[in-house]
Design an enzyme around this catalytic site. Structure first.
Site, PDB file in Angstrom:
ATOM      1  NE  ARG A 122      11.071  -9.517  10.310  1.00  0.00           N
ATOM      2  CZ  ARG A 122      11.099  -9.956  11.580  1.00  0.00           C
ATOM      3  NH1 ARG A 122      11.022  -9.096  12.580  1.00  0.00           N
ATOM      4  NH2 ARG A 122      11.186 -11.241  11.836  1.00  0.00           N
ATOM      5  CE1 TYR A 169       1.118   8.365  -3.463  1.00  0.00           C
ATOM      6  CE2 TYR A 169       1.121   7.135  -1.411  1.00  0.00           C
ATOM      7  CZ  TYR A 169       1.197   7.165  -2.778  1.00  0.00           C
ATOM      8  OH  TYR A 169       1.359   6.000  -3.472  1.00  0.00           O
ATOM      9  CG  ASP A 216       5.775  12.530   2.640  1.00  0.00           C
ATOM     10  OD1 ASP A 216       6.780  12.764   1.936  1.00  0.00           O
ATOM     11  OD2 ASP A 216       4.953  11.639   2.379  1.00  0.00           O
ATOM     12  CE  LYS A 230       6.587   7.963  -5.307  1.00  0.00           C
ATOM     13  NZ  LYS A 230       5.711   8.569  -4.316  1.00  0.00           N
TER      14      LYS A 230
HETATM   15  C1  LIG Z   1       4.771   8.053  -3.330  1.00  0.00           C
HETATM   16  C2  LIG Z   1       4.563   8.782  -2.081  1.00  0.00           C
HETATM   17  C3  LIG Z   1       4.416   8.099  -0.863  1.00  0.00           C
HETATM   18  C4  LIG Z   1       4.377   6.595  -0.772  1.00  0.00           C
HETATM   19  O1  LIG Z   1       5.603   6.019  -1.073  1.00  0.00           O
HETATM   20  P1  LIG Z   1       5.786   4.538  -1.713  1.00  0.00           P
HETATM   21  O2  LIG Z   1       7.249   4.432  -1.867  1.00  0.00           O
HETATM   22  O3  LIG Z   1       5.030   4.537  -3.001  1.00  0.00           O
HETATM   23  O4  LIG Z   1       5.210   3.576  -0.726  1.00  0.00           O
HETATM   24  C5  LIG Z   1       4.296   8.856   0.290  1.00  0.00           C
HETATM   25  N1  LIG Z   1       4.285  10.208   0.251  1.00  0.00           N
HETATM   26  C6  LIG Z   1       4.409  10.890  -0.898  1.00  0.00           C
HETATM   27  C7  LIG Z   1       4.396  12.394  -0.864  1.00  0.00           C
HETATM   28  C8  LIG Z   1       4.535  10.211  -2.107  1.00  0.00           C
HETATM   29  O5  LIG Z   1       4.649  10.906  -3.240  1.00  0.00           O
END
Ligand SMILES: *Cc1c(COP(=O)(O)O)cnc(C)c1O
Length: 403
Positions: A61, A114, A186, A211
Site C-alpha cells: 500500500r 471535473y 490537474d 485517460k
Molecule cells: C476523469 C478525471 C478525474 C478523475 O479521475 P478518475 O481516474 O476517474 O478517478 C479528475 N480530473 C479530470 C480532469 C478528469 O477528467
C-alpha cells in the site's frame, strides 16, 4: 544512456526511464511484483524500514518495485523530483487534499472542475471545517483578490473539464509562491507531452491516468508528481493512512505500456481534434466550438504559449439547445456515447446530465457549464470517418429543424 538519464527526449523517457533490463535478467519489460509484503533480513531492519531510517519496501500500500518504475517515469516526464501512483484520479486528488489541509484552512479552486472533484470539495471537504472558495482563475486579479490568510491550496485544471477554459500556470504559480500557498494543477487534459506545469512554477501535478496516460480505456488509475518532500508526505499520510487508494501493479504495467505511445497518440489526437473543431465551427447547426487551437478561442494566445499542442478534447454547443444536442448524440454511429476521455475510440457525452451532474443547475450556470454543452474526446480513428459521422448526425438534426 542509463536508466536514469534525464537528458533524453520525451518519447525516450516514456519508453525507458527508470528501468534497466540488465538488472532483471534482460527482461525487456519490467517484471510485475505481485507481492503484498516484503521480508526483513532481521527484526532490527524491519524497525528501521518502518521508522524511515532505512529506505526499502515493506508493504505494497506504501510502495512496490513495479510502481517505483512508473512513479520515476511520470516524474521524469513531468520534470518533477518524485512521483506517486494511486488507484484512481480521485484517489490521487483526495490523498493530496487530506494530506495538506486541516480544519480552518481554505482551498481556492477554479470555478470549473471535473464533477467528482467539485463534489469532493463542495460536499466532502467542506463538512470538515475547510472553507472552499471558487473563483474564475482565468482572471488573475480575481485570484489575487480571493487569496486570504487561511488559503492553503490553489487548485485548478487547464484546460478545464468540460468547458476548455485555459488557466495561466506561470501567473497563478507566481501568486501562490509569493503567498506561501501550494498550487496544484490537474494536467489530465494536456498530459506532460503538451504542458509541464512544474517548469512553470506549480508545486503538484495530478493526473487521472485513466485517460490519456493509460490511453486505451482498460484501466482506472491516478498519478501525481511534486517535490520529494511533498510526495513523501502524501505517500505516508494521505495515501497510506487516509485513503489507502494504492495502485495495483497490473495497472502500473498497463500504464507503462500506454506511455510508450503517448507522444504518438497525443500528436494524432491533437491533429484530428483541430480538423474536427474546424469542421464543427464551419457547420451552420453548430453554435459555438471551444477548442484552444482555434483562433476564435478567447485564450488562444495563452494556450499557444503554454501548450505545445492543443490536445484531443473539444466542447461545443448546437443551435436548439440540449434537446437538439441529445438527438444529435443519438444519431451518431461511430462515435460512442460514453464518459471518460483519451481513448483510441472517439467518445461523446453531455456534462450537465453526466460527468458534471454533481453541480445543481444554478451552480452549473454560475460555474460556466452550459446545459447545452457537448464534450467530445476525439479518438484515433481515421479523421475522415469521425467527420463523416458528425456530418451525417448534424444533417439529420438540420432536416428535423427544417421540417
Ligand atoms: C476523469 C478525471 C478525474 C478523475 O479521475 P478518475 O481516474 O476517474 O478517478 C479528475 N480530473 C479530470 C480532469 C478528469 O477528467
Amino acid at each position: 544512456m542509463s536508466a536514469h538519464d534525464n537528458q533524453t527526449g520525451f518519447a525516450t523517457k516514456a519508453i525507458h526511464f527508470g528501468y534497466d533490463a540488465q538488472q532483471e535478467g534482460g527482461a525487456l519489460n519490467p517484471p510485475l511484483h505481485l507481492s503484498s509484503t516484503y521480508t526483513f533480513a532481521s527484526a532490527e531492519e524491519g524497525g528501521q524500514l518502518f521508522s524511515g531510517e532505512k529506505s526499502g519496501h515493506f508493504y505494497s500500500r506504501i510502495s512496490n518495485p513495479t510502481l517505483d518504475i512508473l512513479e520515476q517515469r511520470i516524474a521524469s516526464l513531468e520534470g518533477a523530483e518524485a512521483g506517486l501512483s494511486a488507484a484512481s484520479g480521485m484517489g490521487a486528488i483526495t490523498s493530496v487534499f487530506w494530506t495538506l489541509l486541516e480544519a480552518g484552512d481554505e482551498v481556492l479552486a477554479d470555478k470549473t472542475l471535473y464533477g467528482c472533484t467539485y463534489a469532493f470539495l463542495q460536499h466532502g471537504l467542506s463538512k470538515f471545517g475547510i472553507q472552499i472558495t471558487f473563483v474564475d482563475m482565468t482572471d488573475i486579479t480575481a485570484v489575487k483578490a480571493a487569496i486570504s490568510k487561511r488559503t492553503k491550496v490553489i487548485y485548478y485544471e487547464t484546460p478545464a473539464n468540460p468547458n476548455m477554459r485555459i488557466m495561466d500556470i506561470r501567473a497563478i504559480s507566481q501568486l501562490a509562491k509569493s503567498a506561501n500557498i501550494i498550487s496544484i494543477v490537474d494536467n489530465t487534459y494536456s498530459t506532460p507531452l503538451i504542458t509541464q506545469p512544474i517548469a512553470l512554477g506549480a508545486d503538484i501535478v495530478i493526473h487521472s491516468a485513466t485517460k490519456y496516460l493509460g490511453g486505451h480505456g482498460d484501466l482506472v488509475a491516478g498519478l501525481l508528481v511534486g517535490s520529494a518532500d511533498l510526495i513523501h508526505r502524501i505517500r505516508m499520510e494521505g495515501l497510506k493512512d487516509m485513503t489507502g487508494a494504492c495502485m495495483s501493479p497490473f495497472t502500473a504495467m498497463l500504464i507503462m505500456r500506454g506511455l510508450k505511445t503517448l507522444e504518438l497518440r497525443m500528436q494524432r489526437h491533437s491533429e484530428s481534434a483541430l480538423t474536427v473543431s474546424e469542421f464543427l465551427l464551419a457547420h451552420d447547426v453548430v453554435e459555438t466550438v471551444y477548442y484552444p487551437g482555434l483562433v476564435s478561442h478567447p485564450q488562444h494566445t495563452l494556450a499557444s504559449k503554454q501548450m505545445s499542442l492543443y490536445g484531443g478534447m473539444i466542447a461545443f454547443e448546437l443551435h436548439g439547445g440540449i434537446n437538439t444536442g441529445k438527438a444529435f448524440m443519438d444519431a451518431l454511429g461511430l462515435i460512442q456515447r460514453a464518459v471518460s476521455l483519451g481513448d483510441a475510440e472517439s467518445l461523446i457525452q453531455h456534462p450537465a446530465s453526466m460527468t458534471h451532474s454533481a453541480y445543481t443547475p444554478e451552480q452549473r450556470h454560475k460555474h460556466g457549464i452550459s446545459d447545452s454543452l457537448i464534450r467530445l474526446s476525439v479518438g484515433l480513428e481515421s479523421v475522415e470517418d469521425i467527420i463523416n459521422d458528425l456530418a451525417q448526425a448534424l444533417a439529420q438534426i438540420k432536416n428535423k429543424q427544417v421540417a
